[in-house]
Design a protein around this motif. Structure first.
Motif, PDB file in Angstrom:
ATOM      1  N   GLU A  14       4.041   2.747   1.703  1.00  0.00           N
ATOM      2  CA  GLU A  14       3.247   1.653   1.167  1.00  0.00           C
ATOM      3  C   GLU A  14       2.101   2.183   0.314  1.00  0.00           C
ATOM      4  O   GLU A  14       1.527   3.226   0.608  1.00  0.00           O
ATOM      5  CB  GLU A  14       2.639   0.824   2.318  1.00  0.00           C
ATOM      6  CG  GLU A  14       1.822  -0.363   1.831  1.00  0.00           C
ATOM      7  CD  GLU A  14       0.870  -0.963   2.893  1.00  0.00           C
ATOM      8  OE1 GLU A  14       0.418  -0.242   3.802  1.00  0.00           O
ATOM      9  OE2 GLU A  14       0.583  -2.159   2.765  1.00  0.00           O
TER      10      GLU A  14
ATOM     11  N   ASP B 150      -3.757   5.087  -0.375  1.00  0.00           N
ATOM     12  CA  ASP B 150      -4.714   4.418  -1.240  1.00  0.00           C
ATOM     13  C   ASP B 150      -5.515   5.513  -1.927  1.00  0.00           C
ATOM     14  O   ASP B 150      -5.804   6.540  -1.321  1.00  0.00           O
ATOM     15  CB  ASP B 150      -5.654   3.517  -0.428  1.00  0.00           C
ATOM     16  CG  ASP B 150      -6.232   2.390  -1.271  1.00  0.00           C
ATOM     17  OD1 ASP B 150      -5.938   1.217  -0.994  1.00  0.00           O
ATOM     18  OD2 ASP B 150      -6.982   2.701  -2.246  1.00  0.00           O
TER      19      ASP B 150
ATOM     20  N   ARG C 276      -4.361   9.180  -2.122  1.00  0.00           N
ATOM     21  CA  ARG C 276      -3.537   9.676  -3.219  1.00  0.00           C
ATOM     22  C   ARG C 276      -3.456   8.625  -4.309  1.00  0.00           C
ATOM     23  O   ARG C 276      -3.393   7.427  -4.029  1.00  0.00           O
ATOM     24  CB  ARG C 276      -2.130   9.977  -2.681  1.00  0.00           C
ATOM     25  CG  ARG C 276      -1.238  10.736  -3.639  1.00  0.00           C
ATOM     26  CD  ARG C 276       0.076  11.059  -2.923  1.00  0.00           C
ATOM     27  NE  ARG C 276       1.075  11.582  -3.848  1.00  0.00           N
ATOM     28  CZ  ARG C 276       1.347  12.865  -3.998  1.00  0.00           C
ATOM     29  NH1 ARG C 276       0.680  13.777  -3.307  1.00  0.00           N
ATOM     30  NH2 ARG C 276       2.292  13.266  -4.844  1.00  0.00           N
TER      31      ARG C 276
ATOM     32  N   GLN D  51      -0.057   5.744  -8.572  1.00  0.00           N
ATOM     33  CA  GLN D  51       0.361   5.460  -9.951  1.00  0.00           C
ATOM     34  C   GLN D  51       0.389   6.730 -10.791  1.00  0.00           C
ATOM     35  O   GLN D  51       1.240   6.898 -11.657  1.00  0.00           O
ATOM     36  CB  GLN D  51      -0.577   4.427 -10.587  1.00  0.00           C
ATOM     37  CG  GLN D  51      -0.455   3.069  -9.938  1.00  0.00           C
ATOM     38  CD  GLN D  51      -1.294   1.996 -10.617  1.00  0.00           C
ATOM     39  OE1 GLN D  51      -1.193   0.843 -10.266  1.00  0.00           O
ATOM     40  NE2 GLN D  51      -2.127   2.391 -11.587  1.00  0.00           N
TER      41      GLN D  51
ATOM     42  N   PRO E 287      -2.087  -2.296  -9.157  1.00  0.00           N
ATOM     43  CA  PRO E 287      -2.337  -3.010 -10.424  1.00  0.00           C
ATOM     44  C   PRO E 287      -1.270  -2.757 -11.486  1.00  0.00           C
ATOM     45  O   PRO E 287      -0.982  -3.649 -12.282  1.00  0.00           O
ATOM     46  CB  PRO E 287      -3.704  -2.488 -10.868  1.00  0.00           C
ATOM     47  CG  PRO E 287      -4.027  -1.322  -9.998  1.00  0.00           C
ATOM     48  CD  PRO E 287      -3.207  -1.438  -8.769  1.00  0.00           C
TER      49      PRO E 287
HETATM   50  C1  LIG Z   1      -4.978  -5.580  -3.203  1.00  0.00           C
HETATM   51  S1  LIG Z   1      -5.220  -4.069  -2.359  1.00  0.00           S
HETATM   52  C2  LIG Z   1      -3.887  -4.010  -1.212  1.00  0.00           C
HETATM   53  C3  LIG Z   1      -4.045  -4.968  -0.080  1.00  0.00           C
HETATM   54  C4  LIG Z   1      -3.052  -4.785   1.019  1.00  0.00           C
HETATM   55  N1  LIG Z   1      -1.720  -5.109   0.575  1.00  0.00           N
HETATM   56  C5  LIG Z   1      -3.425  -5.617   2.229  1.00  0.00           C
HETATM   57  O1  LIG Z   1      -2.629  -6.520   2.619  1.00  0.00           O
HETATM   58  O2  LIG Z   1      -4.480  -5.404   2.832  1.00  0.00           O
HETATM   59  C6  LIG Z   1      -4.800  -2.858  -3.577  1.00  0.00           C
HETATM   60  C7  LIG Z   1      -5.204  -1.459  -3.199  1.00  0.00           C
HETATM   61  O3  LIG Z   1      -4.564  -0.556  -4.082  1.00  0.00           O
HETATM   62  C8  LIG Z   1      -5.418   0.538  -4.277  1.00  0.00           C
HETATM   63  N2  LIG Z   1      -5.012   1.219  -5.507  1.00  0.00           N
HETATM   64  C9  LIG Z   1      -5.181   0.811  -6.781  1.00  0.00           C
HETATM   65  N3  LIG Z   1      -4.676   1.723  -7.638  1.00  0.00           N
HETATM   66  C10 LIG Z   1      -4.163   2.722  -6.884  1.00  0.00           C
HETATM   67  C11 LIG Z   1      -3.496   3.937  -7.187  1.00  0.00           C
HETATM   68  N4  LIG Z   1      -3.287   4.313  -8.438  1.00  0.00           N
HETATM   69  N5  LIG Z   1      -3.081   4.712  -6.156  1.00  0.00           N
HETATM   70  C12 LIG Z   1      -3.298   4.334  -4.875  1.00  0.00           C
HETATM   71  N6  LIG Z   1      -3.927   3.202  -4.544  1.00  0.00           N
HETATM   72  C13 LIG Z   1      -4.355   2.397  -5.524  1.00  0.00           C
HETATM   73  C14 LIG Z   1      -6.804  -0.069  -4.320  1.00  0.00           C
HETATM   74  O4  LIG Z   1      -7.767   0.891  -3.959  1.00  0.00           O
HETATM   75  C15 LIG Z   1      -6.682  -1.202  -3.319  1.00  0.00           C
HETATM   76  O5  LIG Z   1      -7.201  -0.816  -2.080  1.00  0.00           O
END
Ligand SMILES: C[S@@+](CC[C@H](N)C(=O)[O-])C[C@H]1O[C@@H](n2cnc3c(N)ncnc32)[C@H](O)[C@@H]1O
Lengths: 456, 311
Positions: free
Chosen positions: B114, B140, B167, B170, B190
């Motif tokens: 995930e 994350d 990590r 993307q 995103p």
């Molecule tokens: C909307 S939240 C996820 C919420 C989660 N699905 C929940 O139910 O609690 C999106 C997360 O993706 C992380 N994120 C964004 N770009 C990322 C990347 N390139 N690699 C890892 N994590 C990333 C953000 O830090 C954020 O915490």
């Protein structure tokens, strides 16, 4: 590798078929869905030909098969698709060239195709493959070139389904079983849509080691789905009113290991009840009548499908469509001998019942469209541990509203909510994204809540 | 939270102990997770609640404050946790969560990847679904969020089922050590299309991927990148409509003083109406339901796809 062994028990989640394994065959992209048990002797009928399912044994789930003309006649052979998509859903690179074409010049009459039926039969007897026939049909279609790329692709697909049918080997999971039944026989599963089923499982906190009490009058779909989540731990106890358990035939379609099957047990409500009293007697009589009805229905569907008790093949095909001349009834595979599997749905052992009386069940799920919900719930709620969640499915709102109101008045539960899931699928294609034209408008209602300690 | 340890399972005989996590329920829209601690108190608008009063009571008990206010103490579940967790990001709620678990075909023993972890709302349900023998690896790129999530899984007793990694998924994709081992992959990122090639590498053949995105443009691009290696690509939107239930007194008289459809407040059920009451004969009570006026109109699109089976 051990995955090819016929003993599925050691493996939690096998991804390769074995002899005696239950599979879902998706013919021509969902046009027809068939549940089958793989054995050397089992067969599938496509069109007027019968194919052995033997070649499917030992293949990974997700593999695709197509009809081939071998030296020993027709057979199903593995078809490995290219990396790039090969149908319209998966191809997205033609929108730009397409914009200049439209279909104003297209006249659809029956004269467009110059290849005759006899000619096609002749090609066949000379050993032409289905794909070759499709190509010939395209080459001999006067209108094909004038069609937009989009309709060209549609035309090709239609002919492919007819002359080069494909069989996709799928795992029978709660998801695919529920979807298949919902599509073809929704009444048999009480119109329980897959999103509603998934909510029931979440709302009742179905998790490893839990003891889940269910009232399953949806053919065993609920029982099987719960067992799948328990993975051979805890118990799913399917209870019933009266003396005849409700059918759980659908459980046999799941590929549940012996370990998991052992955890599916049945028990009449009278055996589970902490104490007997007068009012429950009446309900049980009501239950008896219903059971009898239910039995007749089961008998009927058994004979319809000519299913003997150990054969798990069931045809689920949608209403007639233009391929029906080629695709008709399937033959039923002969009784499978290797399926000496543990029977799911044995009587609950006494020690288990005693433990439930002492500790209570971890949660409750009801999908009993034919029972009076409130009198049922009054009997079942005391069997739940305190703080245990429950979820009740119904296709009508009123019985749930009454239950919710009574639970509130009786201060028996909190967190009460009636919810109705709404599910919309989208077509996503370059410049062609929109919600699908057809949708299921109704997936049922769910009353969920948490049992609290009685105030006394 | 999960009965991984059977002695912690809720039962008639299981009582609240010092150190237990409980969900304090005031109302359906007002709940709070609290770790029970012998000397502590909970203070809210109903007064002061001593934790020591809670210890030894069964879960599901009603407990009182010094001012005779009350709350209920519930055993935590992933569903309750989603309602009480601290929002460090947008989170997934029950409708999306349950559909994701079902569609990803997650069963006990599965290995699931995930990203991003966010507030761990989905992760909690993923952990329940893979227990007792499977595992969730969640990533994350936000260090603090990952640390908070780790603390939460400690608190909810899920740490043996979940590993949180920091990590940039993307940018770097999932770690190579998981190549070909994942039963399912879930993305809430995103720009999911940047992580999809890596997700394809991680999945077993026929394994299922899900990408959750609020915007249709994200879906469009995700689907474009899915088409090469995946099949059975489907996009859904799932919403819940909730209903409110009322007992309504329907007037049957034709008199002038009729007050049609007067709604009886839920709190004061008129159960024991004296027999022979004239009024009573002219009206009947019915339980009725109607959809709540307010609902979430959109959460996100769920796109599912199955890795093609090429060998
Ligand atoms: C909307 S939240 C996820 C919420 C989660 N699905 C929940 O139910 O609690 C999106 C997360 O993706 C992380 N994120 C964004 N770009 C990322 C990347 N390139 N690699 C890892 N994590 C990333 C953000 O830090 C954020 O915490």
């Amino acid at each position: 590798m051990s995955q090819n062994n016929s003993q599925s028990d050691s493996i939690q989640n096998p991804r390769v078929t074995w002899e005696g394994c239950s599979v879902l065959l998706d013919i021509n992209d969902g046009d027809r869905l068939v549940f089958a048990r793989l054995s050397a002797g089992s067969t599938l009928k496509i069109g007027n030909k019968t194919y052995s399912l033997q070649p499917l044994i030992g293949c990974p789930f997700g593999s695709l098969f197509q009809v081939e003309n071998g030296d020993q006649g027709h057979c199903l052979a593995r078809f490995v698709p290219s990396i790039e998509g090969n149908n319209i859903q998966e191809k997205g690179d033609f929108e730009s060239q397409d914009e200049i074409k439209d279909n104003r010049a297209l006249v659809d009459n029956n004269k467009a195709q110059s290849l005759t039926g006899e000619e096609i039969n002749a090609m066949r007897s000379q050993g032409a493959t289905g794909d070759e026939i499709v190509e010939a049909l395209i080459a001999n279609s006067a209108t094909f070139e004038k069609k937009t790329l989009f309709s060209q692709e549609k035309y090709r697909l239609k002919k492919q389904k007819k002359y080069a049918p494909k069989v996709l080997l799928r795992r029978p999971f709660a998801r695919s079983i529920c979807e298949a039944y919902f599509k073809k026989y929704p009444a048999r599963i009480g119109f329980l849509r897959v999103d509603a089923l998934s909510l029931l499982l979440s709302m009742a906190n179905v998790s490893a080691n839990s003891d889940v009490l269910v009232v399953d009058m949806v053919g065993g779909l609920l029982t099987g789905a719960v067992a799948e989540r328990l993975g051979g731990t805890g118990y799913v106890c399917s209870t019933y009113l009266g003396s005849t358990p409700y059918s759980i035939d659908i459980v046999r379609i799941f590929n549940l290991s012996n370990e998991i099957c052992k955890r599916i047990v049945r028990s009449p409500l009278t055996d589970l009840s902490l104490s007997q009293n007068g009012t429950s007697e009446q309900i049980h009589q009501q239950g008896d009548e219903i059971n009898q009805q239910g039995d007749e229905i089961n008998m009927e569907c058994l004979s319809n499908n000519q299913m003997s008790s150990s054969v798990g093949m069931e045809e689920i095909s949608p209403t007639e469509n233009d391929t029906s001349d080629v695709i008709s009834e399937t033959t039923v595979s002969p009784v499978n001998k290797t399926g000496k599997s543990t029977k799911a749905g044995n009587k609950a052992p006494k020690q288990a019942i005693d433990l439930w009386k002492e500790n209570g069940f971890s949660s409750l799920i009801i999908a009993a469209p034919e029972l009076d919900l409130w009198s049922l719930l009054k009997d079942l709620l005391p069997l739940l541990a305190n703080s245990a969640p429950f979820a009740i499915y119904h296709q009508y709102l009123q019985p749930l509203a009454t239950c919710m109101h009574n639970l509130q008045l009786g201060k028996m539960a909190i967190g009460l909510q009636i919810s109705e899931p709404w599910l919309r699928e989208y077509q996503v294609l370059p410049s062609r994204t929109h919600p699908c034209m057809q949708m299921s408008a109704f997936g049922g209602y769910i009353l969920s809540g948490i049992k609290i300690c009685s105030s006394s | 939270m999960l009965p991984i340890d059977p002695t912690k399972k809720i039962s008639f005989t299981r009582h609240i102990c010092d150190g237990d996590l409980v969900v304090v329920y005031e109302r359906h829209d007002n709940m709070k997770a609290i770790k029970v601690c012998q000397g502590s108190v909970l203070q809210n608008r109903f007064g002061v609640f001593k934790h020591s009063d809670w210890i030894g009571k069964p879960f599901g008990s009603k407990v009182f404050s010094n001012k005779n206010g009350f709350v209920y103490l519930l055993a935590p579940t992933p569903e309750l946790w989603t309602l009480v967790l601290s929002h460090r990001t947008q989170i997934l709620y029950i409708a999306d969560i349950s559909f994701v678990i079902m569609y990803l075909e997650i069963v006990p023993g599965c290995m699931v990847l995930e990203s991003g972890t966010g507030s761990g709302s989905l992760t909690t349900s993923l952990a329940r679904a893979v227990a007792p023998t499977g595992h969730v690896y969640t990533f994350d790129f936000h260090e603090q969020r990952a640390a908070s999530a780790r603390e939460d899984f400690e608190k909810t007793g899920l740490s043996s089922l979940v590993t949180v990694g920091v990590r940039d998924i993307q940018g770097e994709g999932f770690p190579d050590e998981f190549s070909g081992l994942a039963d399912s992959v879930f993305l809430d990122l995103p720009q999911p299309w940047l992580a999809i090639p890596s997700a394809g590498k991680m999945l077993k053949p026929d394994g299922v991927l899900c990408s959750f995105s609020p915007c249709i443009e994200q879906v469009q691009r995700a689907c474009d990148s899915l088409r090469s290696n995946f099949t059975d690509i489907k996009t859904f939107e799932i919403l819940l409509r909730t209903y409110e239930v009322r007992e309504v007194k329907m007037d049957c008289s034709q008199g002038d003083e009729a007050k049609p459809g007067s709604i009886l407040p839920r709190k004061r059920p008129q159960r024991a109406i004296e027999k022979g009451n004239e009024q009573d004969k002219l009206s009947s009570q019915t339980v009725m339901a109607r959809p709540c006026s307010e609902a979430k109109g959109h959460t996100g699109y769920l796109t599912f796809a199955r890795l093609k089976c090429l060998s």
